[in-house]
Design an enzyme around this catalytic site. Structure first.
Site, PDB file in Angstrom:
ATOM      1  N   LYS A  29       0.867  -1.188   0.000  1.00  8.69           N
ATOM      2  CA  LYS A  29       0.000   0.000   0.000  1.00  8.69           C
ATOM      3  C   LYS A  29       0.896   1.227   0.000  1.00  8.69           C
ATOM      4  O   LYS A  29       1.671   1.455   0.920  1.00  8.69           O
ATOM      5  CB  LYS A  29      -0.925   0.008   1.216  1.00  8.69           C
ATOM      6  CG  LYS A  29      -2.003   1.078   1.113  1.00  8.69           C
ATOM      7  CD  LYS A  29      -2.988   0.995   2.255  1.00  8.69           C
ATOM      8  CE  LYS A  29      -4.190   1.900   1.989  1.00  8.69           C
ATOM      9  NZ  LYS A  29      -3.845   3.239   1.517  1.00  8.69           N
ATOM     10  N   ASP A  31       1.936   5.186   0.013  1.00  4.51           N
ATOM     11  CA  ASP A  31       1.490   6.389   0.711  1.00  4.51           C
ATOM     12  C   ASP A  31       1.492   7.556  -0.269  1.00  4.51           C
ATOM     13  O   ASP A  31       2.356   8.429  -0.238  1.00  4.51           O
ATOM     14  CB  ASP A  31       2.417   6.677   1.897  1.00  4.51           C
ATOM     15  CG  ASP A  31       1.754   7.592   2.916  1.00  4.51           C
ATOM     16  OD1 ASP A  31       0.541   7.839   2.790  1.00  4.51           O
ATOM     17  OD2 ASP A  31       2.450   8.046   3.837  1.00  4.51           O
ATOM     18  N   GLU A 177       3.150   2.263   3.507  1.00 11.35           N
ATOM     19  CA  GLU A 177       2.009   2.516   4.400  1.00 11.35           C
ATOM     20  C   GLU A 177       1.395   1.242   4.957  1.00 11.35           C
ATOM     21  O   GLU A 177       0.756   1.257   5.999  1.00 11.35           O
ATOM     22  CB  GLU A 177       0.951   3.305   3.626  1.00 11.35           C
ATOM     23  CG  GLU A 177      -0.198   3.815   4.475  1.00 11.35           C
ATOM     24  CD  GLU A 177      -1.217   4.571   3.652  1.00 11.35           C
ATOM     25  OE1 GLU A 177      -2.182   5.069   4.249  1.00 11.35           O
ATOM     26  OE2 GLU A 177      -1.059   4.665   2.427  1.00 11.35           O
TER      27      GLU A 177
END
Length: 313
Positions: A29, A31, A177
């Site tokens: 994931k 950021d 993230e």
């Protein structure tokens, strides 16, 4: 089928912890800023999560997309990141880029270029792929991305089927993230938040002082102003509390209301400014405490992705 000009991005639900599964594709994931790329032989643009069109804000990404998907009509889904000196995504830098006008964006594109990480293919040359399973969309995307460079302005998001826990730990080790888990048999559910896509993030928890609240009607609370330590404002936090808990908390805070912020309350840094939502805040004495879960603090000291977990005695 004619190519759509607007698509609302599919959204993920937050999962309590990472897991392993042969039915899920696990991805890092990033950021950054969610963005869909619309590419035609005559025009190319990026679309934000809020459906804003970016044509001149990320010129280096637009140019790279035109070169990599030359002659095709395609819609990609991905994330815009701005790497820092160590190569890690810098969320605040990405937000700053999105707000730049054309001259500043062109300077930034040469000095600190953005990167577009692609993780989905929604449309290709007259074929709408949103109803196809993710496994098919990814196969088609991989076939198109075989000759993309391993480094550069447009990258294919890495992913693996099965080892969700290991990928999550690896993503954290790289300063990312968290991780995503996506069901391989799921279609693209436009504009919907679904458990077909799950996200994992490493949250911290901390006891913080309530120094104000933004009221919601009837009798509820839209957000709490929290401080940590008591004299330093950390931000406005969505409560995550039930309607009954909001009413009880608001009644107790009403007895502590002030006409101005507590006298010793300071912003988290000299560069920080109150968020727009603070215009309707009711300030209170710092007597009540709540437990807050948050992802991180910005360079200015504000909490990111924060919510109230529980009320403290």
């Amino acid at each position: 089928m004619a190519m759509p000009e607007v698509i609302r991005p599919m959204l993920a639900e937050l999962a309590p912890s990472p897991f392993d599964s042969p039915r899920h594709l696990f991805e890092p994931k990033w950021d950054g800023l969610r963005a869909l790329a619309f590419i035609t032989p005559g025009d190319t643009w990026l679309q934000s999560r809020r459906l804003r069109r970016w044509r001149r804000t990320f010129p280096e990404v637009i140019a790279a997309l035109r070169a990599l998907v030359s002659g095709d009509s395609a819609i990609l889904d991905g994330e815009l990141i701005v790497p820092d000196a160590s190569g890690r995504p810098d969320f605040e830098a990405a937000v700053a880029r999105a707000r730049m006008g054309e001259p500043a964006a062109r300077r930034a594109a040469s000095e600190r270029p953005a990167v577009y990480v692609v993780f989905d293919l929604l449309y290709l040359d007259g074929e709408d792929l949103r109803g196809s399973p993710l496994r098919i969309r990814r196969e088609r995307l991989h076939a198109r991305a075989l000759h993309w460079p391993q480094e550069g302005t447009v990258l294919l998001c890495p992913g693996a089927v099965g080892p969700g826990r290991a990928l999550f730990e690896s993503a954290l080790g790289l300063g990312l993230e968290g991780a995503m888990a996506k069901e391989l048999d799921s279609p693209y559910l436009e504009g919907r938040r679904s458990r077909c896509w799950l996200k994992f993030k490493p949250f911290a928890e901390e006891a913080m002082w309530v120094v104000g609240y933004v009221p919601a009607e009837p009798g509820g609370i839209r957000a709490l102003a929290v401080a940590s330590p008591p004299g330093r404002l950390a931000g406005l936090v969505g409560t995550g509390l039930s309607a009954a808990e909001q009413r009880r908390l608001r009644a107790s805070l009403a007895c502590l209301a002030r006409s101005s912020p507590p006298p010793d309350l300071a912003l988290p840094s000299p560069a920080a400014r109150l968020p727009r939502e603070a215009a309707g805040i009711v300030w209170t004495q710092p007597v009540r405490q709540v437990r807050v879960r948050y992802l991180e603090r910005t360079s200015a000291g504000w909490l990111r992705h924060a919510s109230v977990v529980s009320l403290l005695p």
